[in-house]
Design an enzyme around this catalytic site. Structure first.
Site, PDB file in Angstrom:
ATOM      1  N   LYS A 189       0.824  -1.212   0.000  1.00  0.00           N
ATOM      2  CA  LYS A 189       0.000   0.000   0.000  1.00  0.00           C
ATOM      3  C   LYS A 189       0.856   1.260   0.000  1.00  0.00           C
ATOM      4  O   LYS A 189       2.034   1.253   0.359  1.00  0.00           O
ATOM      5  CB  LYS A 189      -0.977  -0.030   1.176  1.00  0.00           C
ATOM      6  CG  LYS A 189      -2.091  -1.061   0.931  1.00  0.00           C
ATOM      7  CD  LYS A 189      -3.217  -0.982   1.914  1.00  0.00           C
ATOM      8  CE  LYS A 189      -4.342  -1.925   1.477  1.00  0.00           C
ATOM      9  NZ  LYS A 189      -5.453  -1.973   2.441  1.00  0.00           N
ATOM     10  N   ARG A 203      -3.727  -9.980   4.671  1.00  0.00           N
ATOM     11  CA  ARG A 203      -4.066 -10.080   3.244  1.00  0.00           C
ATOM     12  C   ARG A 203      -2.878  -9.559   2.442  1.00  0.00           C
ATOM     13  O   ARG A 203      -2.511  -8.393   2.565  1.00  0.00           O
ATOM     14  CB  ARG A 203      -5.324  -9.259   2.956  1.00  0.00           C
ATOM     15  CG  ARG A 203      -5.831  -9.319   1.524  1.00  0.00           C
ATOM     16  CD  ARG A 203      -7.087  -8.464   1.388  1.00  0.00           C
ATOM     17  NE  ARG A 203      -7.628  -8.517   0.034  1.00  0.00           N
ATOM     18  CZ  ARG A 203      -7.268  -7.714  -0.952  1.00  0.00           C
ATOM     19  NH1 ARG A 203      -6.327  -6.796  -0.741  1.00  0.00           N
ATOM     20  NH2 ARG A 203      -7.827  -7.827  -2.145  1.00  0.00           N
TER      21      ARG A 203
END
Length: 407
Positions: free
Chosen positions: A342, A378
């Site tokens: 991210k 995840r």
């Protein structure tokens, strides 16, 4: 809403090991764990009158038997208080608070945060997830042309299925199939387009693997067809705040769900995210989603929660949430956390692009594992993350301090 939030607590396992090293009897170890163990608990949404009803005057010996009571001074948040003390002091306060209907709510929330009930195991596709034993891996399977990290990498069902099977071989415990990009600035797609992207992937994985399949969607129509095709879990980035029919679809199928927090929708969520209390507001949002889920008939043991790292949050919001994941434990559900590749990791590492963020991702998941903050992570890079978690989980479980420690 009355809520107790655990701010800090000593590590009871570490304390137990030290008491064992001192060669104390099991009875003495148990007594001292309660006497010496301490906690700091922030209570919000309560009443200023709690102190008057429960706590003796200053200077009283009886007051010393209870946790230290530090009331807040914010006029917009009356009743906030920080409680600090040993477990024995908290037990006395809980016992006192139980005696009156006016204070019983305080007893309940304190007991929930200090003595959380064990989370029941979750069985998906014949696989049993025992929360607290290790950190599980959810592998990302994006079937989209525009995802932030791997958009367009798997343009058809066959390539996506082959990629997913490689993730299984690398150690994925769950596969998360997504047919709609939720990167910042992305636009929604129709249910028909989303189904066209994912259904053959779900069907292919169901035929060739027994690994549980999650589908990342906000739409009841997509979830219904995906569950028919063989999916076991619905991963909703809006936490059942978007499509009012979605919870009922999950309940009717007997499926599990993961409810994530987001502030705003992907198109605009990163324009100006703002919070007064990011942890408290995330907890409120997730609790609302849990209410929708249980009202629809989804058992609590089939609900996971996700704080939504990167979804309507600044760099500092993301870091603060990761640091304070233990507060989210107060909701009593397993936590799924996604930090993989991210943008906040790119910012922390000098502007590296998504494909260059593996080391930063591993740092984030290892930190969460050591702190016990996440039950499922995840990730895109399953094999590398599996190795990092093997080390981090082993450190967290380490008990072999030598003969004096009993092993």
């Amino acid at each position: 809403m009355l809520r107790a939030r655990l701010i800090s607590r000593d590590r009871p396992d570490d304390l137990s090991l030290v008491l064992r090293r001192l060669n104390l009897s099991p009875r003495n170890r148990e007594h001292l764990t309660r006497e010496l163990g301490y906690a700091h608990v922030l209570v919000t949404g309560g009443r200023p009158s709690y102190e008057e009803e429960l706590v003796p005057p200053y200077g009283s010996k009886e007051r010393e038997k209870l946790p230290t009571w530090t009331p807040g001074g914010h006029v917009d948040h009356p009743g906030e208080v920080l409680l600090s003390g040993s477990r024995q002091q908290f037990d006395r306060l809980i016992s006192l608070a139980r005696k009156s209907p006016r204070t019983d709510g305080l007893a309940r929330v304190l007991e929930e945060v200090l003595s959380p009930a064990p989370m029941p195991a979750l069985t998906l596709s014949g696989r049993r997830f025992e929360w607290g034993t290790r950190t599980y891996l959810m592998g990302v399977v994006n079937v989209t042309p525009d995802s932030f990290s791997d958009g367009g990498s798997f343009p058809d069902a066959a390539s996506a299925v082959e990629h997913a099977l490689k993730l299984v071989d690398a150690g994925a415990d769950i596969l998360d199939v997504g047919g709609e990009s939720t990167r910042p600035g992305s636009l929604p797609v129709s249910a028909d387009e989303e189904l066209a992207r994912i259904l053959q992937v779900v069907e292919g994985l169901k035929r060739r693997s027994t690994v549980p399949i999650s589908v990342d969607t906000t739409k009841a129509a997509v979830a219904k067809e995906a569950l028919k095709a063989g999916a076991h879990l619905i991963n909703d980035i809006t936490g059942f705040h978007s499509d009012p029919a979605l919870a009922g679809v999950v309940a009717a199928a007997g499926a599990a769900c993961c409810l994530m927090h987001t502030q705003g929708m992907p198109k605009t969520m990163q324009e100006a995210p703002r919070y007064q209390d990011v942890v408290g507001e995330v907890m409120d949002y997730l609790e609302e989603g849990m209410f929708q889920a249980t009202e629809a008939g989804i058992p609590r043991e089939r609900i996971l929660l996700d704080p939504g790292i990167g979804f309507g949050k600044t760099l500092e919001h993301n870091l603060f949430l990761l640091r304070r994941l233990d507060e989210l434990r107060g909701l009593g559900q397993p936590l799924l956390v996604g930090t993989s590749r991210k943008s906040f990791l790119g910012k922390l590492t000098g502007g590296k692009g998504p494909q260059e963020r593996l080391a930063a991702t591993l740092g984030s998941v290892a930190a969460m594992a050591v702190l016990g903050g996440a039950d499922v992570v995840r990730v895109h890079d399953v094999g590398e993350t599996r190795d990092a978690l093997a080390v981090a989980d082993a450190i967290r479980r380490a008990r072999g301090g030598g003969d004096l420690y009993g092993g």
